[in-house]
Enzyme design. Structure first.
Site, PDB file in Angstrom:
ATOM      1  CE  LYS A  19      31.252  46.202  41.603  1.00 55.65           C
ATOM      2  NZ  LYS A  19      31.670  44.804  41.847  1.00 55.65           N
ATOM      3  CG  ASP A  21      34.016  39.099  38.811  1.00 51.28           C
ATOM      4  OD1 ASP A  21      33.457  39.052  39.922  1.00 51.28           O
ATOM      5  OD2 ASP A  21      33.688  38.371  37.851  1.00 51.28           O
ATOM      6  CD  GLU A 162      31.864  42.862  38.887  1.00 48.53           C
ATOM      7  OE1 GLU A 162      30.804  42.626  39.497  1.00 48.53           O
ATOM      8  OE2 GLU A 162      32.974  42.671  39.377  1.00 48.53           O
TER       9      GLU A 162
END
Length: 308
Positions: A19, A21, A162
């Site tokens: 994931k 950022d 993240e």
């Protein structure tokens, strides 16, 4: 399509990605020109001129790509570095910043290709098509996928990224939906929040922003989450003051008035601006502990901001 928060799912029916950022972007090409749009419809094309080569990277054919624009600092994704790129509307200035602070478009899905809607196709098939279609470049690449979610989550934690996104292999793409077929597992505690006002600072910041008064929606009402002052520098305060000026209102937009210490001298705003905040934890009464401002999000719809 958005991911639902949850625990890491384990099983043969899932695949896993980092994931990032960054800023969610849909890249549209008609075979000749590129249009970049945020997930809430803002045209961001002029802000990222280094992505113009995506047209050739998909073979000059019509396509819609879903992904995340990421800026890096010291080898890691930096939302603060991305702020330097997100809010530029001048073509010359955007080109200058692209030369000194370039971004990478991390592509993770294919929604349309050559006139065909692929949203109803299984994720694993869309992924195959995506890898065949996109030729990697200096400023874009297809996101890596991993079979071992636990190992990826451990690596992400150690690296300081993240989090992880888990996706069901048999899932279709559901535009505008937050679906449990995509699951986000965050390592770092970040939260999108809506700005409902600002409180004045002291000393050199007297009469200017000392802290943002932020909240989230619950049952259609804006709930107060706390005051965020850490992380705001003078340049960002100046920029936010300009953004806030046309949004000033007389009445507090929160469902309940913030505590006196936060509300004293507050300037109330129409709840139209979303920011991202890092924090330590939530208090039992739903307030952020040790919040720190990371930046403004232009790719988020205020009415969809809820407590994660």
């Amino acid at each position: 399509m958005k991911a639902a928060s949850g625990d890491l799912p384990i099983g043969d029916g899932w695949t896993y990605e980092v994931k990032w950022d960054g800023m969610r972007i849909l890249a549209h090409t008609d075979g000749e020109r590129l249009v970049l749009r945020s997930s809430n419809g803002i045209d961001a094309t002029i802000r990222f001129p280094e992505l113009a080569g995506l047209v050739a990277a998909v073979g000059n054919r019509p396509a819609v790509l879903d992904g995340e624009v990421v800026a890096f600092a010291d080898g890691l994704p930096s939302f603060a570095a991305l702020q330097n790129r997100m809010h530029v509307s001048n073509e010359t200035e955007a080109a200058r910043r692209a030369a000194t602070n370039p971004v990478t478009f991390v592509v993770f899905d294919l929604l349309h290709f050559d006139g065909t809607d692929s949203t109803s196709v299984r994720y694993e098939q869309r992924r195959e098509l995506l890898e065949q279609l996109v030729v990697p470049g200096d400023h874009w690449r297809v996101n890596d996928v991993h079979d071992d979610g636990e190992a990826l989550l451990e690596a992400v934690t150690e690296t300081g990224l993240e989090g992880v996104i888990a996706k069901r292999l048999d899932s279709n793409y559901q535009p505008g939906k937050r679906s449990p077929s995509w699951r986000k597992i965050k390592v770092r505690r970040h939260q999108e929040l809506v700005v409902g006002g600002w409180g004045p600072g002291k000393g050199g910041r007297s009469g200017r922003i000392g802290g943002l008064l932020v909240g989230y929606y619950e049952s259609g009402e804006l709930r107060y989450a706390g005051r965020v002052g850490s992380g705001l520098n003078d340049g960002e305060i100046d920029r936010l003051m300009e953004c806030f000026e046309p949004l000033v209102i007389q009445d507090c937009p929160f469902q309940e008035l913030p505590p006196t210490a936060d509300a004293k001298g507050a300037v109330w705003l129409q709840p139209r601006i979303v920011v991202e905040v890092a924090y330590g934890e939530w208090s039992p009464i739903g307030r952020l502990r040790h919040p720190s401002y990371l930046g403004q999000r232009i790719d988020a719809n205020p009415s969809e901001v809820t407590r994660e």
